[in-house]
Design an enzyme around this catalytic site. Structure first.
Site, PDB file in Angstrom:
ATOM      1  N   GLU A   1       0.861  -1.186   0.000  1.00 29.39           N
ATOM      2  CA  GLU A   1       0.000   0.000   0.000  1.00 29.39           C
ATOM      3  C   GLU A   1       0.893   1.229   0.000  1.00 29.39           C
ATOM      4  O   GLU A   1       1.863   1.286   0.757  1.00 29.39           O
ATOM      5  CB  GLU A   1      -0.909  -0.011   1.230  1.00 29.39           C
ATOM      6  CG  GLU A   1      -1.706   1.239   1.462  1.00 29.39           C
ATOM      7  CD  GLU A   1      -2.617   1.608   0.302  1.00 29.39           C
ATOM      8  OE1 GLU A   1      -2.543   2.779  -0.130  1.00 29.39           O
ATOM      9  OE2 GLU A   1      -3.395   0.768  -0.162  1.00 29.39           O
TER      10      GLU A   1
ATOM     11  N   ASP B   1      -6.936  -4.564  -5.568  1.00 28.40           N
ATOM     12  CA  ASP B   1      -8.109  -3.696  -5.521  1.00 28.40           C
ATOM     13  C   ASP B   1      -7.630  -2.277  -5.810  1.00 28.40           C
ATOM     14  O   ASP B   1      -7.559  -1.433  -4.922  1.00 28.40           O
ATOM     15  CB  ASP B   1      -8.767  -3.798  -4.140  1.00 28.40           C
ATOM     16  CG  ASP B   1     -10.074  -3.018  -4.050  1.00 28.40           C
ATOM     17  OD1 ASP B   1     -10.520  -2.455  -5.063  1.00 28.40           O
ATOM     18  OD2 ASP B   1     -10.641  -2.971  -2.943  1.00 28.40           O
TER      19      ASP B   1
ATOM     20  N   CYS C   1     -14.003  -1.186  -9.190  1.00 33.03           N
ATOM     21  CA  CYS C   1     -15.222  -0.381  -9.188  1.00 33.03           C
ATOM     22  C   CYS C   1     -15.331   0.425 -10.480  1.00 33.03           C
ATOM     23  O   CYS C   1     -16.187   1.286 -10.600  1.00 33.03           O
ATOM     24  CB  CYS C   1     -15.242   0.542  -7.970  1.00 33.03           C
ATOM     25  SG  CYS C   1     -13.906   1.734  -7.969  1.00 33.03           S
TER      26      CYS C   1
END
Length: 152
Positions: A38, A81, A108
């Site tokens: 991350e 993601d 998304c």
């Protein structure tokens, strides 16, 4: 969560764009090691707090593209993601060259998902499952989970 992490286990999993560990923590119960990547330092601090007692998670505060550039380990599973922009084109190619047995892509944003899947299909992967979730009722937003398997 169950759609992303269900029936997955092995020696090594990568959680790319890991955030605060939504996928890393369940993966740590099924894999010997999990490397969570991350770029946001605040998110990685929260991930470290969330994973207390789970020593099998290695947290890397790093840009995913740079991590993939340097990583030499071959995981059995990669979960990613990414933000709406998806993967950088070179990162998608590097992910394909890592040759994990399985990739689970959470998205998304359908256009960037389609773009990135085209690169992964060209790298030897095929969709095994596709799930869509309407997490934002009465909007056009859909969350998509695509489970890919390496073609034999």
């Amino acid at each position: 969560l169950q759609t992303v992490c269900h029936d997955e286990n092995g020696r090594l999993a990568l959680d790319l764009f890991a955030g605060v560990g939504l996928f890393s923590i369940p993966l740590a119960k099924q894999f010997e090691r999990v490397i969570s990547v991350e770029s946001n330092p605040a998110a990685t601090r929260d991930l470290e707090a969330n994973m207390r007692g789970l020593g099998s998670i290695e947290v890397r505060t790093a840009d995913v593209e740079r991590f993939l550039e340097r990583n030499k380990e071959r995981p059995e599973l990669v979960v990613l993601d990414p933000p709406r922009d998806g993967l950088a084109p070179e990162a998608a190619k590097r992910l394909g060259r890592l040759q994990p047995a399985r990739i689970t892509y959470v998205s998304c944003e359908p256009p960037t998902l389609a773009r990135d899947l085209a690169v992964l299909v060209q790298a030897g992967y095929e969709p095994a499952e596709i799930h869509m979730f309407d997490l934002f009722p009465q909007t056009f937003h859909m969350e998509t989970v695509v489970r890919l398997r390496r073609r034999e």
